[in-house]
Design a protein around this motif. Sequence first.
Motif, PDB file in Angstrom:
ATOM      1  N   UNK A 129       0.682  -1.689  -0.065  1.00 22.92           N
ATOM      2  CA  UNK A 129      -0.110   0.379  -0.011  1.00 22.92           C
ATOM      3  C   UNK A 129       0.992   0.847   0.622  1.00 22.92           C
ATOM      4  N   UNK A 130       0.426   1.858  -0.789  1.00 22.82           N
ATOM      5  CA  UNK A 130       1.373   3.442  -1.112  1.00 22.82           C
ATOM      6  C   UNK A 130       0.722   4.113  -1.355  1.00 22.82           C
ATOM      7  N   UNK A 131       1.490   5.665  -0.963  1.00 26.14           N
ATOM      8  CA  UNK A 131      -0.128   7.229  -1.174  1.00 26.14           C
ATOM      9  C   UNK A 131       0.341   7.765  -2.186  1.00 26.14           C
ATOM     10  N   UNK A 132      -0.518   8.014  -3.650  1.00 20.13           N
ATOM     11  CA  UNK A 132      -0.339   8.023  -4.821  1.00 20.13           C
ATOM     12  C   UNK A 132      -0.968   9.708  -4.451  1.00 20.13           C
ATOM     13  N   UNK A 133      -0.248   9.919  -6.000  1.00 20.50           N
ATOM     14  CA  UNK A 133      -0.287  11.449  -5.949  1.00 20.50           C
ATOM     15  C   UNK A 133      -0.849  11.629  -6.821  1.00 20.50           C
TER      16      UNK A 133
ATOM     17  N   UNK B  60      -3.924  10.282  -2.244  1.00 28.61           N
ATOM     18  CA  UNK B  60      -4.832   9.352  -2.126  1.00 28.61           C
ATOM     19  C   UNK B  60      -3.947   8.139  -2.191  1.00 28.61           C
ATOM     20  N   UNK B  61      -4.883   6.843  -1.283  1.00 28.91           N
ATOM     21  CA  UNK B  61      -3.869   5.612  -0.870  1.00 28.91           C
ATOM     22  C   UNK B  61      -4.697   4.661  -1.115  1.00 28.91           C
ATOM     23  N   UNK B  62      -3.451   4.487  -2.055  1.00 29.98           N
ATOM     24  CA  UNK B  62      -3.574   2.907  -3.214  1.00 29.98           C
ATOM     25  C   UNK B  62      -3.477   1.795  -2.139  1.00 29.98           C
ATOM     26  N   UNK B  63      -4.367   1.231  -1.564  1.00 33.83           N
ATOM     27  CA  UNK B  63      -4.533  -0.369  -0.881  1.00 33.83           C
ATOM     28  C   UNK B  63      -4.477  -1.206  -1.851  1.00 33.83           C
ATOM     29  N   UNK B  64      -3.180  -2.156  -1.075  1.00 32.81           N
ATOM     30  CA  UNK B  64      -3.365  -3.186  -1.818  1.00 32.81           C
ATOM     31  C   UNK B  64      -4.083  -4.418  -1.325  1.00 32.81           C
ATOM     32  N   UNK B  65      -4.447  -4.893  -1.738  1.00 31.52           N
ATOM     33  CA  UNK B  65      -5.205  -6.681  -1.260  1.00 31.52           C
ATOM     34  C   UNK B  65      -5.262  -7.612  -2.126  1.00 31.52           C
TER      35      UNK B  65
END
Length: 297
Positions: A225-229, A241-246
């Motif tokens: 999970x990484x913060x994207x601009x 925006x948080x890119x939430x990896x599941x």
Amino acid sequence: MARNSGFCRIKNERKKLSFFKIFQSADLSSECMRAIPYNFMQRVSEKDFSYKMVIRAQWGSSWKVEISKNPRFYYMEKHGWNQFVSDNALGDNEFVTFTHKGKMWFDVNIYHQNGKEILIPRNTPTMAPSGIKKEQGESSYKDVKKEDETGDSTGGEDLEVRKKKAKESKTSKKKKLTSKKVKNKIRSKKDKNGVPKFKITIRKSYLKFLAIPKRFVEGHIPNKSTIFTIHHWKGNCSWEVLCLVRENRTIFSSGWTKLAREYPLLIGDRCIFKLIKPTELLLISKKAREKIIKIDE
């Protein structure tokens, strides 16, 4: 009758200052979400408040967070807060308690929506395994060398077996490298004619969170999970925006609702997301159709 150890722990924790937050798939980076309860801050001593806030998880990881104040309340600054949210992949209705240990040091307990506590980090450090392999490789090499020097080898037959295994190992490594090169060539061909991108038509559910196409995820999204601009195509504003990896899907969660509201995005809008940097995207909507055509050309 013996007392339950868990009950005793909870009883002791209740004597300490604490507060909680529920991490829903909304704007987790908003001031409201980062706010520290007013009643809590009233009970913190001025001496403690002079220290920088530190958040520590059960497994030992910690995050430093600056605290600021507006006319209404105290809140945690974005940089440290967003790092905490990203590293722990929060945004799926987790229940998190913050227990004050003194000098603005907080222990956090993170619970799944079903009430089960998370006791190990969700994002495993990537460097640890390679380091372990290196150490094992070095020790095995030293053992073999020692055998050769002391003459404690089991004979010529074993030496031939070792040579055969070494040759097979080299062959398998070459095959792996070749397959990696082929994959990289395929990806580069996909991106050769333009910037990496994906297209989405906005549905009602997409105004709350956005599912990212799997093909794009595999080629361009980090494994954690990484913060994207995400930038507006006109360049006048951007959103974190948080890119939430599941395991089963990857979504834009925390911060996406705010983006959809302020952009604004509506049901039926056709959107193009262009990757301009490893963690930065340019968002172009249907409302700028002429611009989209020019940019694509």
